[in-house]
Design a protein around this motif. Structure first.
Motif, mmCIF file in Angstrom:
data_model
loop_
_atom_site.group_PDB
_atom_site.id
_atom_site.type_symbol
_atom_site.label_atom_id
_atom_site.label_comp_id
_atom_site.label_asym_id
_atom_site.label_seq_id
_atom_site.Cartn_x
_atom_site.Cartn_y
_atom_site.Cartn_z
ATOM 1 N N TYR A 1 4.197 -7.812 14.080
ATOM 2 C CA TYR A 1 3.052 -7.797 14.995
ATOM 3 C C TYR A 1 2.799 -9.183 15.584
ATOM 4 O O TYR A 1 2.617 -9.328 16.794
ATOM 5 C CB TYR A 1 1.802 -7.281 14.279
ATOM 6 N N THR B 1 -1.769 -0.512 21.992
ATOM 7 C CA THR B 1 -1.830 0.313 20.779
ATOM 8 C C THR B 1 -0.953 -0.210 19.643
ATOM 9 O O THR B 1 -0.893 0.415 18.585
ATOM 10 C CB THR B 1 -1.416 1.766 21.095
ATOM 11 N N PHE C 1 -1.167 -2.690 17.491
ATOM 12 C CA PHE C 1 -1.828 -2.942 16.207
ATOM 13 C C PHE C 1 -2.091 -1.639 15.461
ATOM 14 O O PHE C 1 -1.819 -1.528 14.267
ATOM 15 C CB PHE C 1 -3.143 -3.719 16.387
ATOM 16 N N ASN C 2 -2.610 -0.636 16.172
ATOM 17 C CA ASN C 2 -2.907 0.647 15.534
ATOM 18 C C ASN C 2 -1.652 1.342 15.026
ATOM 19 O O ASN C 2 -1.663 1.939 13.946
ATOM 20 C CB ASN C 2 -3.669 1.566 16.495
ATOM 21 N N ALA D 1 -0.439 -0.631 11.976
ATOM 22 C CA ALA D 1 -1.359 -0.380 10.858
ATOM 23 C C ALA D 1 -1.129 1.012 10.267
ATOM 24 O O ALA D 1 -1.160 1.190 9.042
ATOM 25 C CB ALA D 1 -2.803 -0.534 11.313
ATOM 26 N N SER D 2 -0.865 1.987 11.121
ATOM 27 C CA SER D 2 -0.623 3.335 10.596
ATOM 28 C C SER D 2 0.713 3.401 9.853
ATOM 29 O O SER D 2 0.817 4.089 8.832
ATOM 30 C CB SER D 2 -0.681 4.386 11.712
#
Length: 192
Positions: A140, A157, A159-160, A163-164
């Protein structure tokens, strides 16, 4: 007499580094070290690093982590995939794998002596999460835009998505690490 004990200790540590590093490489070469999931590959290749650190200390774990990281670079150069551009960078492939040993060992030491099973489990979980968070965090920080392009997703998107992946891969990897590490470390200590 003391020099003889130190020599045996060094030989044992070198043997542990060799054996556990070989396990990392075999897991990588055979594909058994990777569990394919929908968004990425979960790995168990970090478990030998954790076991080495808990059994023989952080220096042994660091060496196994270094070999794991270097092998990861080699593997991504020899058989490139969608994210190989990130994994050929030592900050992504090597640094987090070396840090596994430190976080696993020192989190284990927080509880060692009181509740051995809990201490080993904590070391395994923290070491595993170090791998997940370290690798994905570096991707990231260094390659968010490249990651978005490779995945064909909106850069906003990233980061999301990362993170997922961390949650979907990291938690099962940590659980598997705990389930494997506790019996292995306990069994080896009984033999010692």
């Amino acid at each position: 007499m003391e020099k003889r004990i130190q020599h045996k200790s060094k030989v044992r540590k070198m043997a542990v580094v060799g054996m556990l590093s070989a396990i990392c490489v075999i897991l990588g070469l055979t594909g058994y070290g990777f569990i394919p999931l929908p968004m990425a590959k979960a790995t168990i290749m970090h478990i030998p690093v954790i076991i080495g650190a808990l059994l023989e200390g952080p220096a042994v774990g660091l060496l196994i982590g270094l070999i794991f990281g270097l092998f990861s670079i080699f593997q991504n150069m020899a058989a490139p995939n969608l994210l190989s551009f990130a994994f050929i960078n030592p900050l992504v492939s090597v640094l987090p794998r070396v840090l596994i040993a430190l976080t696993a060992y020192y989190s284990y030491r927080l509880l060692s002596g009181r509740r051995e099973f809990v201490a080993i489990g904590l070391g395994a979980a923290i070491g595993s999460l170090t791998n997940t968070i370290g690798v994905l965090g570096m991707i990231y920080l260094l390659y968010a835009a490249d990651f978005a392009a490779a995945r064909g997703i909106n850069p906003d998107t990233v980061f999301n998505v990362i993170a997922s992946i961390a949650v979907m891969n990291g938690l099962p990897e940590a659980l598997v690490s705990v389930l494997i590490t506790i019996p292995v470390v306990v069994a080896v200590r009984k033999v010692k």
